[in-house]
Design a protein around this motif. Structure first.
Motif, PDB file in Angstrom:
ATOM      1  N   GLY A  97      25.355  39.426  46.547  1.00 41.65           N
ATOM      2  CA  GLY A  97      25.256  38.433  45.484  1.00 41.65           C
ATOM      3  C   GLY A  97      26.475  38.481  44.585  1.00 41.65           C
ATOM      4  N   TRP A  98      26.454  37.671  43.574  1.00 40.01           N
ATOM      5  CA  TRP A  98      27.557  37.622  42.617  1.00 40.01           C
ATOM      6  C   TRP A  98      27.509  38.825  41.683  1.00 40.01           C
ATOM      7  CZ3 TRP A  98      31.357  34.292  43.328  1.00 40.01           C
ATOM      8  CH2 TRP A  98      31.111  33.118  44.053  1.00 40.01           C
ATOM      9  N   TYR A  99      28.671  39.331  41.332  1.00 38.74           N
ATOM     10  CA  TYR A  99      28.794  40.401  40.349  1.00 38.74           C
ATOM     11  C   TYR A  99      30.056  40.154  39.527  1.00 38.74           C
ATOM     12  CZ  TYR A  99      32.350  42.526  43.375  1.00 38.74           C
ATOM     13  OH  TYR A  99      33.479  42.757  44.121  1.00 38.74           O
ATOM     14  N   CYS A 100      30.150  40.819  38.402  1.00 36.76           N
ATOM     15  CA  CYS A 100      31.321  40.658  37.539  1.00 36.76           C
ATOM     16  C   CYS A 100      32.440  41.578  38.028  1.00 36.76           C
ATOM     17  CB  CYS A 100      30.957  40.982  36.091  1.00 36.76           C
ATOM     18  SG  CYS A 100      32.351  40.789  34.966  1.00 36.76           S
ATOM     19  N   GLU A 101      33.548  40.977  38.463  1.00 40.00           N
ATOM     20  CA  GLU A 101      34.717  41.745  38.898  1.00 40.00           C
ATOM     21  C   GLU A 101      35.683  41.809  37.711  1.00 40.00           C
ATOM     22  OE1 GLU A 101      37.393  43.919  40.103  1.00 40.00           O
ATOM     23  OE2 GLU A 101      35.853  43.577  41.622  1.00 40.00           O
ATOM     24  N   PRO A 102      35.836  42.994  37.094  1.00 37.97           N
ATOM     25  CA  PRO A 102      36.673  43.088  35.894  1.00 37.97           C
ATOM     26  C   PRO A 102      38.168  42.870  36.156  1.00 37.97           C
ATOM     27  CG  PRO A 102      35.805  45.244  36.501  1.00 37.97           C
ATOM     28  CD  PRO A 102      35.190  44.250  37.433  1.00 37.97           C
ATOM     29  N   HIS A 103      38.631  43.123  37.372  1.00 34.34           N
ATOM     30  CA  HIS A 103      40.058  42.990  37.693  1.00 34.34           C
ATOM     31  C   HIS A 103      40.250  42.196  38.984  1.00 34.34           C
ATOM     32  CE1 HIS A 103      41.011  45.825  34.534  1.00 34.34           C
ATOM     33  NE2 HIS A 103      40.053  46.603  34.999  1.00 34.34           N
ATOM     34  N   PRO A 104      39.971  40.882  38.967  1.00 33.34           N
ATOM     35  CA  PRO A 104      40.109  40.093  40.196  1.00 33.34           C
ATOM     36  C   PRO A 104      41.546  40.038  40.706  1.00 33.34           C
ATOM     37  CG  PRO A 104      39.728  38.658  38.326  1.00 33.34           C
ATOM     38  CD  PRO A 104      39.543  40.067  37.848  1.00 33.34           C
ATOM     39  N   ASP A 105      42.515  40.269  39.825  1.00 33.67           N
ATOM     40  CA  ASP A 105      43.917  40.250  40.242  1.00 33.67           C
ATOM     41  C   ASP A 105      44.201  41.288  41.327  1.00 33.67           C
ATOM     42  OD1 ASP A 105      43.306  41.989  38.007  1.00 33.67           O
ATOM     43  OD2 ASP A 105      45.446  42.468  37.910  1.00 33.67           O
ATOM     44  N   ARG A 106      43.470  42.399  41.329  1.00 30.06           N
ATOM     45  CA  ARG A 106      43.688  43.448  42.337  1.00 30.06           C
ATOM     46  C   ARG A 106      43.298  43.003  43.741  1.00 30.06           C
ATOM     47  NH1 ARG A 106      40.898  48.647  39.584  1.00 30.06           N
ATOM     48  NH2 ARG A 106      41.402  48.078  37.459  1.00 30.06           N
ATOM     49  N   LEU A 108      43.867  39.924  44.997  1.00 30.54           N
ATOM     50  CA  LEU A 108      44.696  38.814  45.465  1.00 30.54           C
ATOM     51  C   LEU A 108      46.065  39.278  45.944  1.00 30.54           C
ATOM     52  CD1 LEU A 108      43.754  36.401  42.560  1.00 30.54           C
ATOM     53  CD2 LEU A 108      42.764  36.498  44.856  1.00 30.54           C
ATOM     54  N   CYS A 109      46.663  38.512  46.883  1.00 29.50           N
ATOM     55  CA  CYS A 109      47.957  38.907  47.438  1.00 29.50           C
ATOM     56  C   CYS A 109      49.138  38.241  46.732  1.00 29.50           C
ATOM     57  CB  CYS A 109      48.008  38.616  48.940  1.00 29.50           C
ATOM     58  SG  CYS A 109      48.132  36.862  49.360  1.00 29.50           S
ATOM     59  N   ASP A 110      48.976  37.049  46.232  1.00 32.58           N
ATOM     60  CA  ASP A 110      50.072  36.272  45.660  1.00 32.58           C
ATOM     61  C   ASP A 110      50.329  36.663  44.203  1.00 32.58           C
ATOM     62  OD1 ASP A 110      50.918  33.640  44.054  1.00 32.58           O
ATOM     63  OD2 ASP A 110      51.668  33.490  46.119  1.00 32.58           O
ATOM     64  N   ARG A 165      37.552  30.654  47.787  1.00 31.46           N
ATOM     65  CA  ARG A 165      37.279  31.603  48.873  1.00 31.46           C
ATOM     66  C   ARG A 165      38.598  32.214  49.371  1.00 31.46           C
ATOM     67  NH1 ARG A 165      33.264  28.280  48.453  1.00 31.46           N
ATOM     68  NH2 ARG A 165      31.146  29.053  48.737  1.00 31.46           N
ATOM     69  N   PHE A 166      38.516  33.515  49.721  1.00 28.25           N
ATOM     70  CA  PHE A 166      39.699  34.256  50.150  1.00 28.25           C
ATOM     71  C   PHE A 166      39.374  35.081  51.378  1.00 28.25           C
ATOM     72  CE2 PHE A 166      39.944  33.518  45.635  1.00 28.25           C
ATOM     73  CZ  PHE A 166      41.264  33.172  45.419  1.00 28.25           C
ATOM     74  N   ASP A 167      40.420  35.383  52.181  1.00 30.84           N
ATOM     75  CA  ASP A 167      40.211  36.282  53.305  1.00 30.84           C
ATOM     76  C   ASP A 167      40.260  37.730  52.804  1.00 30.84           C
ATOM     77  OD1 ASP A 167      42.925  37.030  53.057  1.00 30.84           O
ATOM     78  OD2 ASP A 167      43.564  35.806  54.753  1.00 30.84           O
ATOM     79  N   ALA A 168      40.104  38.681  53.691  1.00 36.88           N
ATOM     80  CA  ALA A 168      40.037  40.095  53.314  1.00 36.88           C
ATOM     81  C   ALA A 168      41.327  40.589  52.664  1.00 36.88           C
ATOM     82  CB  ALA A 168      39.710  40.948  54.529  1.00 36.88           C
ATOM     83  N   ASP A 169      42.478  39.942  52.957  1.00 33.43           N
ATOM     84  CA  ASP A 169      43.757  40.352  52.384  1.00 33.43           C
ATOM     85  C   ASP A 169      44.047  39.697  51.038  1.00 33.43           C
ATOM     86  OD1 ASP A 169      44.370  41.994  54.588  1.00 33.43           O
ATOM     87  OD2 ASP A 169      45.089  40.251  55.721  1.00 33.43           O
ATOM     88  N   GLY A 170      43.167  38.813  50.576  1.00 36.67           N
ATOM     89  CA  GLY A 170      43.371  38.147  49.296  1.00 36.67           C
ATOM     90  C   GLY A 170      44.140  36.851  49.387  1.00 36.67           C
ATOM     91  N   ASN A 171      44.241  36.294  50.602  1.00 40.22           N
ATOM     92  CA  ASN A 171      44.885  34.998  50.787  1.00 40.22           C
ATOM     93  C   ASN A 171      43.840  33.894  50.629  1.00 40.22           C
ATOM     94  OD1 ASN A 171      47.493  36.038  51.650  1.00 40.22           O
ATOM     95  ND2 ASN A 171      46.386  36.728  53.459  1.00 40.22           N
ATOM     96  N   PRO A 172      44.185  32.804  49.925  1.00 36.67           N
ATOM     97  CA  PRO A 172      43.207  31.727  49.759  1.00 36.67           C
ATOM     98  C   PRO A 172      42.879  31.054  51.090  1.00 36.67           C
ATOM     99  CG  PRO A 172      45.331  31.106  48.817  1.00 36.67           C
ATOM    100  CD  PRO A 172      45.457  32.523  49.269  1.00 36.67           C
ATOM    101  N   LYS A 173      41.623  30.682  51.233  1.00 33.67           N
ATOM    102  CA  LYS A 173      41.181  29.933  52.404  1.00 33.67           C
ATOM    103  C   LYS A 173      41.157  28.449  52.058  1.00 33.67           C
ATOM    104  CE  LYS A 173      38.093  33.362  54.490  1.00 33.67           C
ATOM    105  NZ  LYS A 173      36.691  33.592  54.891  1.00 33.67           N
ATOM    106  N   ILE A 174      41.651  27.641  52.963  1.00 40.89           N
ATOM    107  CA  ILE A 174      41.603  26.196  52.769  1.00 40.89           C
ATOM    108  C   ILE A 174      40.226  25.723  53.205  1.00 40.89           C
ATOM    109  CG2 ILE A 174      42.584  23.981  53.453  1.00 40.89           C
ATOM    110  CD1 ILE A 174      45.252  25.491  53.854  1.00 40.89           C
TER     111      ILE A 174
END
Length: 187
Positions: A97-106, A108-110, A165-174
């Protein structure tokens, strides 16, 4: 004069009135269960959200100063009760389910996206990837504005959210893009 109220849901609300201002401090134990919000409930049907308790010194705390007039307009003065219900449970993280991610920047790849995801966001693990979500609001800047065209608008817990939505490496999914088309999301 200082007054202490026991909040439904746990904790204490301390009130101190100075003229037309009311200083309020809410505290409750930090139990790690999730996010708690503090509400005032007037004895004649009024309701006012004070805010979300935040970690401070091993406890969850919220400080607000409001005018007596603002409390009266909300129907929460002079008589009211306080409550601190669990607004978002962290244990939903385990079940997908959804949870609060305090550091979503970690996640992401870009580098541009890392800068745009500098504050907490909702997160949900999905198979090999994950999704990030933020409340859909018109009065504040859009987080992940570089990807706004890839966001879907979805209803979560009664509110509209922008969801990426993102893949496991933090790349955005189209959205609706398949690997069979011969293109990848991060080239």
């Amino acid at each position: 004069m200082e007054e202490r109220l026991t909040m439904r849901g746990g904790g204490t609300l301390i009130l101190r009135q100075e003229g037309q201002r009311v200083h309020m401090t809410a505290e409750r134990p930090a139990d790690g269960r999730g996010l708690y919000k503090v509400w005032l409930h007037g004895n004649h049907g009024g309701k006012l959200l004070l805010g979300t308790l935040v970690p401070e010194g091993g406890r969850l705390t919220l400080r607000r100063t409001l005018t007596v007039g603002a409390l009266e307009r909300a129907g929460c003065w002079p008589q009211f009760q306080a409550a601190a219900p669990l607004a978002f449970a962290f244990d939903s993280q385990k079940g997908g389910g959804w949870y609060c991610e305090p550091h979503p920047d970690r996640l992401l790849c870009d580098p541009v996206l890392k800068c745009q995801a500098s504050s907490p966001m909702l997160c949900r693990r999905e198979g090999e990837g994950f999704s990030l979500a933020a409340p859909f609001r018109t009065d504040i800047p859009v987080p992940l504005s570089a990807l706004v065209c890839l966001a879907s608008v979805e209803r979560q817990e009664g509110r509209w959210h922008l969801v990426w939505r993102f893949d496991a490496d933090g790349n955005p999914k189209i959205p609706h893009k398949t690997q069979a088309a011969g293109q990848t999301n991060c080239q």
